[in-house]
Design a protein around this motif. Structure first.
Motif, PDB file in Angstrom:
ATOM      1  N   ILE A 167      15.772 -25.337  -4.321  1.00 61.63           N
ATOM      2  CA  ILE A 167      15.352 -26.422  -2.925  1.00 61.63           C
ATOM      3  C   ILE A 167      15.518 -27.886  -3.343  1.00 61.63           C
ATOM      4  O   ILE A 167      15.998 -28.396  -4.800  1.00 61.63           O
ATOM      5  N   ASP A 168      15.156 -28.788  -1.930  1.00 61.00           N
ATOM      6  CA  ASP A 168      14.840 -30.263  -3.011  1.00 61.00           C
ATOM      7  C   ASP A 168      14.084 -30.478  -3.041  1.00 61.00           C
ATOM      8  O   ASP A 168      12.456 -30.158  -2.075  1.00 61.00           O
ATOM      9  N   PHE A 169      13.944 -31.512  -3.926  1.00 57.74           N
ATOM     10  CA  PHE A 169      13.077 -32.214  -4.554  1.00 57.74           C
ATOM     11  C   PHE A 169      12.526 -33.510  -4.770  1.00 57.74           C
ATOM     12  O   PHE A 169      13.525 -33.895  -5.442  1.00 57.74           O
ATOM     13  N   GLY A 201       0.820 -29.869 -15.674  1.00 53.88           N
ATOM     14  CA  GLY A 201       0.059 -28.876 -14.653  1.00 53.88           C
ATOM     15  C   GLY A 201      -0.093 -29.439 -12.959  1.00 53.88           C
ATOM     16  O   GLY A 201       0.378 -28.241 -12.069  1.00 53.88           O
ATOM     17  N   GLN A 202      -0.057 -30.655 -13.254  1.00 52.67           N
ATOM     18  CA  GLN A 202       0.205 -30.689 -11.639  1.00 52.67           C
ATOM     19  C   GLN A 202       1.500 -31.246 -10.903  1.00 52.67           C
ATOM     20  O   GLN A 202       1.418 -30.965  -9.374  1.00 52.67           O
ATOM     21  N   CYS A 203       2.355 -31.198 -11.820  1.00 47.90           N
ATOM     22  CA  CYS A 203       3.837 -31.250 -11.723  1.00 47.90           C
ATOM     23  C   CYS A 203       3.904 -29.879 -11.259  1.00 47.90           C
ATOM     24  O   CYS A 203       5.060 -29.950  -9.778  1.00 47.90           O
ATOM     25  N   VAL A 204       3.752 -28.970 -12.130  1.00 44.48           N
ATOM     26  CA  VAL A 204       4.591 -26.964 -11.466  1.00 44.48           C
ATOM     27  C   VAL A 204       3.422 -26.981 -10.176  1.00 44.48           C
ATOM     28  O   VAL A 204       3.739 -26.289  -9.546  1.00 44.48           O
ATOM     29  N   ASN A 205       2.247 -27.300  -9.892  1.00 47.48           N
ATOM     30  CA  ASN A 205       1.343 -27.086  -8.837  1.00 47.48           C
ATOM     31  C   ASN A 205       2.201 -28.158  -7.480  1.00 47.48           C
ATOM     32  O   ASN A 205       2.437 -26.858  -6.787  1.00 47.48           O
ATOM     33  N   THR A 206       3.004 -28.860  -7.994  1.00 49.76           N
ATOM     34  CA  THR A 206       3.323 -29.221  -6.677  1.00 49.76           C
ATOM     35  C   THR A 206       5.062 -29.459  -6.641  1.00 49.76           C
ATOM     36  O   THR A 206       5.888 -28.369  -5.002  1.00 49.76           O
ATOM     37  N   ALA A 226       5.665 -25.488  -7.589  1.00 46.92           N
ATOM     38  CA  ALA A 226       5.376 -24.480  -6.914  1.00 46.92           C
ATOM     39  C   ALA A 226       5.122 -23.738  -5.278  1.00 46.92           C
ATOM     40  O   ALA A 226       5.032 -23.327  -4.600  1.00 46.92           O
ATOM     41  N   HIS A 227       4.224 -25.250  -4.368  1.00 48.72           N
ATOM     42  CA  HIS A 227       4.012 -25.444  -3.497  1.00 48.72           C
ATOM     43  C   HIS A 227       5.524 -25.907  -2.396  1.00 48.72           C
ATOM     44  O   HIS A 227       5.526 -24.510  -1.528  1.00 48.72           O
ATOM     45  N   LEU A 228       6.250 -26.311  -3.274  1.00 45.43           N
ATOM     46  CA  LEU A 228       7.661 -26.447  -2.101  1.00 45.43           C
ATOM     47  C   LEU A 228       7.903 -25.361  -2.496  1.00 45.43           C
ATOM     48  O   LEU A 228       9.316 -25.088  -1.280  1.00 45.43           O
ATOM     49  N   TYR A 229       8.641 -24.531  -3.224  1.00 43.77           N
ATOM     50  CA  TYR A 229       9.303 -23.631  -3.696  1.00 43.77           C
ATOM     51  C   TYR A 229       9.072 -22.304  -3.080  1.00 43.77           C
ATOM     52  O   TYR A 229       9.358 -21.046  -1.811  1.00 43.77           O
TER      53      TYR A 229
END
Length: 91
Positions: free
Chosen positions: A61-63, A75-80, A82-85
């Motif tokens: 993915i492009d992030f 945790g907030q990074c993981v949430n972001t 996961a949402h993009l994924y």
């Protein structure tokens, strides 16, 4: 939905990039890990970019780096991520 998967990838990427951070982390992903700030475990801007490259490659993915760098904690990074994924899987 993908949070556990992404959390493990972030954890593994941090351990791959930083020996110092590896020594500070518990042997597995847990709530304490997700609550940590990257800076608190010794991750600097070069490490951020390396971790981002690993995640981009593994997830295909492009992030946007600014979204990664502005996440106050892991945790907030993981949430972001996961949402993009999840969004990338819908297309």
């Amino acid at each position: 939905m993908y949070n556990n998967f992404i959390a493990q990838l972030v954890f593994d990427s941090i351990r791959e990039v930083s020996d110092f951070a590896s020594e500070m982390l518990n042997p597995s992903v847990n709530d304490a890990f997700l609550e940590k700030d990257f800076v608190d475990i010794g991750i600097n801007s070069i490490d951020y970019n390396h971790i981002l490259a690993i995640l981009t490659d593994k997830l295909n993915i492009d992030f946007p780096p600014d979204r990664f760098l502005t996440s106050p904690n892991i945790g907030q990074c993981v949430n972001t991520i996961a949402h993009l994924y999840a969004e990338s899987k819908q297309h």
